[in-house]
Design a protein around this motif. Structure first.
Motif, PDB file in Angstrom:
ATOM      1  N   ARG A  52       0.877  -1.082   0.024  1.00 24.15           N
ATOM      2  CA  ARG A  52      -0.123  -0.090  -0.043  1.00 24.15           C
ATOM      3  C   ARG A  52       0.827   1.201  -0.062  1.00 24.15           C
ATOM      4  NH1 ARG A  52      -4.456   1.910   4.437  1.00 24.15           N
ATOM      5  NH2 ARG A  52      -4.915   4.113   3.637  1.00 24.15           N
ATOM      6  N   VAL A  53       0.658   1.956  -1.045  1.00 23.08           N
ATOM      7  CA  VAL A  53       1.556   3.178  -1.169  1.00 23.08           C
ATOM      8  C   VAL A  53       1.170   4.616  -1.148  1.00 23.08           C
ATOM      9  CG1 VAL A  53       3.350   4.130  -2.774  1.00 23.08           C
ATOM     10  CG2 VAL A  53       2.724   1.663  -2.849  1.00 23.08           C
ATOM     11  N   ILE A  54       1.650   5.294  -0.072  1.00 21.87           N
ATOM     12  CA  ILE A  54       1.039   6.623   0.057  1.00 21.87           C
ATOM     13  C   ILE A  54       2.244   7.363  -0.612  1.00 21.87           C
ATOM     14  CG2 ILE A  54       0.417   8.308   1.729  1.00 21.87           C
ATOM     15  CD1 ILE A  54      -1.085   5.745   1.669  1.00 21.87           C
ATOM     16  N   VAL A  55       1.874   8.457  -1.442  1.00 19.31           N
ATOM     17  CA  VAL A  55       2.930   9.299  -1.989  1.00 19.31           C
ATOM     18  C   VAL A  55       1.870  10.838  -1.923  1.00 19.31           C
ATOM     19  CG1 VAL A  55       4.046   9.948  -4.088  1.00 19.31           C
ATOM     20  CG2 VAL A  55       3.422   7.644  -3.983  1.00 19.31           C
ATOM     21  N   PRO A  56       2.909  11.589  -0.918  1.00 19.86           N
ATOM     22  CA  PRO A  56       2.487  12.808  -0.585  1.00 19.86           C
ATOM     23  C   PRO A  56       3.328  13.967  -1.667  1.00 19.86           C
ATOM     24  CG  PRO A  56       3.801  12.305   1.044  1.00 19.86           C
ATOM     25  CD  PRO A  56       3.841  10.685   0.171  1.00 19.86           C
ATOM     26  N   VAL A  57       2.567  14.927  -1.846  1.00 18.96           N
ATOM     27  CA  VAL A  57       3.279  16.022  -2.737  1.00 18.96           C
ATOM     28  C   VAL A  57       3.873  16.956  -1.548  1.00 18.96           C
ATOM     29  CG1 VAL A  57       3.042  17.955  -4.261  1.00 18.96           C
ATOM     30  CG2 VAL A  57       1.663  15.766  -4.748  1.00 18.96           C
ATOM     31  N   HIS A  58       5.108  17.342  -1.487  1.00 18.62           N
ATOM     32  CA  HIS A  58       5.769  18.140  -0.597  1.00 18.62           C
ATOM     33  C   HIS A  58       4.773  19.582  -0.661  1.00 18.62           C
ATOM     34  CE1 HIS A  58       8.328  15.038   0.000  1.00 18.62           C
ATOM     35  NE2 HIS A  58       9.485  15.551  -0.759  1.00 18.62           N
ATOM     36  N   PRO A  59       4.229  19.976   0.536  1.00 16.15           N
ATOM     37  CA  PRO A  59       3.550  21.481   0.215  1.00 16.15           C
ATOM     38  C   PRO A  59       4.592  22.340  -0.376  1.00 16.15           C
ATOM     39  CG  PRO A  59       3.285  20.458   2.411  1.00 16.15           C
ATOM     40  CD  PRO A  59       4.286  19.623   1.840  1.00 16.15           C
ATOM     41  N   GLY A  60       3.949  22.963  -1.559  1.00 12.93           N
ATOM     42  CA  GLY A  60       4.595  23.996  -2.261  1.00 12.93           C
ATOM     43  C   GLY A  60       4.956  23.479  -3.812  1.00 12.93           C
ATOM     44  N   PHE A  61       5.057  22.087  -3.711  1.00 12.73           N
ATOM     45  CA  PHE A  61       5.197  21.447  -4.994  1.00 12.73           C
ATOM     46  C   PHE A  61       3.987  21.248  -5.879  1.00 12.73           C
ATOM     47  CE2 PHE A  61       9.467  20.797  -3.300  1.00 12.73           C
ATOM     48  CZ  PHE A  61      10.125  20.390  -3.913  1.00 12.73           C
ATOM     49  N   ASP A  62       4.176  21.353  -7.074  1.00  9.74           N
ATOM     50  CA  ASP A  62       3.030  21.181  -8.145  1.00  9.74           C
ATOM     51  C   ASP A  62       1.961  22.122  -7.729  1.00  9.74           C
ATOM     52  OD1 ASP A  62       4.927  19.292  -9.202  1.00  9.74           O
ATOM     53  OD2 ASP A  62       3.325  17.798  -9.382  1.00  9.74           O
ATOM     54  N   GLY A  63       1.969  23.230  -7.545  1.00 10.85           N
ATOM     55  CA  GLY A  63       0.900  24.213  -7.100  1.00 10.85           C
ATOM     56  C   GLY A  63       0.138  23.761  -5.974  1.00 10.85           C
ATOM     57  N   THR A  64       0.815  23.268  -4.920  1.00  9.54           N
ATOM     58  CA  THR A  64       0.091  22.971  -3.554  1.00  9.54           C
ATOM     59  C   THR A  64       0.426  23.994  -2.693  1.00  9.54           C
ATOM     60  OG1 THR A  64       1.788  21.429  -3.063  1.00  9.54           O
ATOM     61  CG2 THR A  64      -0.114  20.457  -3.831  1.00  9.54           C
ATOM     62  N   PRO A  65      -0.429  24.245  -1.818  1.00 12.27           N
ATOM     63  CA  PRO A  65      -0.150  25.370  -0.758  1.00 12.27           C
ATOM     64  C   PRO A  65       0.823  24.963   0.427  1.00 12.27           C
ATOM     65  CG  PRO A  65      -2.217  24.529  -0.325  1.00 12.27           C
ATOM     66  CD  PRO A  65      -1.761  23.823  -1.562  1.00 12.27           C
ATOM     67  N   ARG A  66       1.735  25.972   0.586  1.00 14.21           N
ATOM     68  CA  ARG A  66       2.767  25.857   1.510  1.00 14.21           C
ATOM     69  C   ARG A  66       2.476  26.758   2.881  1.00 14.21           C
ATOM     70  NH1 ARG A  66       7.925  27.447   2.778  1.00 14.21           N
ATOM     71  NH2 ARG A  66       7.982  28.480   0.529  1.00 14.21           N
ATOM     72  N   PRO A  67       2.277  26.415   4.290  1.00 20.26           N
ATOM     73  CA  PRO A  67       2.088  27.389   5.192  1.00 20.26           C
ATOM     74  C   PRO A  67       3.428  28.254   5.327  1.00 20.26           C
ATOM     75  CG  PRO A  67       1.454  25.384   5.905  1.00 20.26           C
ATOM     76  CD  PRO A  67       1.857  24.916   4.589  1.00 20.26           C
ATOM     77  N   ALA A  68       3.374  29.518   5.555  1.00 22.44           N
ATOM     78  CA  ALA A  68       4.703  30.229   5.559  1.00 22.44           C
ATOM     79  C   ALA A  68       5.834  29.485   6.742  1.00 22.44           C
ATOM     80  CB  ALA A  68       4.477  31.734   5.902  1.00 22.44           C
ATOM     81  N   GLY A  69       5.325  28.721   7.768  1.00 18.53           N
ATOM     82  CA  GLY A  69       6.246  28.510   8.677  1.00 18.53           C
ATOM     83  C   GLY A  69       6.772  27.034   8.539  1.00 18.53           C
ATOM     84  N   LEU A  70       6.465  26.465   7.420  1.00 20.45           N
ATOM     85  CA  LEU A  70       6.903  25.181   6.979  1.00 20.45           C
ATOM     86  C   LEU A  70       7.977  25.296   6.016  1.00 20.45           C
ATOM     87  CD1 LEU A  70       6.588  22.063   7.195  1.00 20.45           C
ATOM     88  CD2 LEU A  70       5.062  22.055   5.091  1.00 20.45           C
TER      89      LEU A  70
END
Length: 272
Positions: A52-70
């Protein structure tokens, strides 16, 4: 694609986009600076091999939001530990390539000091994160795409990218991903204190390295293996920085042999 809305200690609310495929032994697969596409094919191989494979997108990659503190790998490790708990998973093998390997090393450190951690083993694939005397990491952000290919692959000609032929939306995504990578990793792609912390890792670790990697030199793989108690080092002769693209079958075999020994039955929670 799914999105988990997490509340991460020290960071706050973090939305994480991820895919969840296959069934069986749980794996968290972490991409490097090339983005999630660089592990998509390998995720499909793992899914077909009873993981079972979970593949997250690091926040900020591929248009995803990234909190300023991350902005750190340790911060991303905390995010993914929260994601695994949100999904109800235990006994997870974390596989990370490049900066994904750096995050995996931070997860291994966290798991080693936390009873009941969802992480039970780690595979570091050409992982960034270390500073090794005599084996500097090139400044990725000063390199042309052609030079990146030269340093990253055993067979660069098979993976060269022509910027002129790139669709505008793909070029924009790559630019945004580079900006997120710079925020997370800096130009040195290393945490000067990480090497001294490696002996605290107590979960099983496999270090896999492409012998032709000139982006993160082989000496870094040896430093990871030497610094982590009990770690194994496996070299792949016909691969560079991204074995999951050049030699996926050999990487899959290495992961299979490792998890056959380290995985504990009856672990891996239900889908949420």
């Amino acid at each position: 694609m799914s999105t988990a809305h997490l509340v991460v200690p020290g960071t706050g609310p973090v939305p994480v986009t991820y895919t969840d495929s296959g069934s069986g032994r749980p794996v968290l697969l972490l991409h490097g600076g090339a983005g999630p596409f660089s592990v998509a094919g390998f995720a499909a191989l793992l899914s077909a091999a009873d993981y079972r494979v979970i593949v997250p997108v690091h926040p900020g990659f591929d248009g995803t939001p990234r909190p300023a503190g991350l902005t750190t790998m340790a911060g991303l490790a905390a995010v993914y530990a929260s994601l695994l708990r949100e999904l109800g998973l235990t006994g997870v093998c974390v596989i990370g390539n490049s900066i994904g390997g750096w995050i995996a090393a931070e997860l291994a450190l966290t798991a080693s000091g936390m009873p009941g951690s969802p992480v039970s083993s780690v595979v570091l694939v050409d992982a960034a994160g270390l500073r090794v005397d005599g084996a500097p990491v090139p400044d990725f952000f000063s390199l042309t795409l052609d030079k990146v290919a030269e340093l990253s692959y055993f067979n660069p000609d098979a993976f060269r990218i022509d910027p002129a032929a790139m669709p505008p939306e793909r070029a924009a995504t790559m630019t945004a991903n580079r900006a997120a990578l710079l925020d997370y990793a800096g130009t040195g792609m290393a945490d000067p204190g990480l090497r001294d912390r490696l002996p605290a890792i107590s979960v099983p670790v496999l270090v896999v390295w492409g012998a032709a990697d000139r982006m993160i030199p082989v000496e870094h793989g040896k430093a990871y293996a030497d610094g982590i108690p009990g770690a194994q080092l496996r070299m792949i002769s016909d691969a560079g920085h991204l074995p999951q693209l050049e030699t996926p079958a050999e990487l899959l075999a290495a992961v299979g042999e490792f998890t056959a020994v380290t995985w504990q039955p009856r672990q891996g929670g239900p889908r949420s």
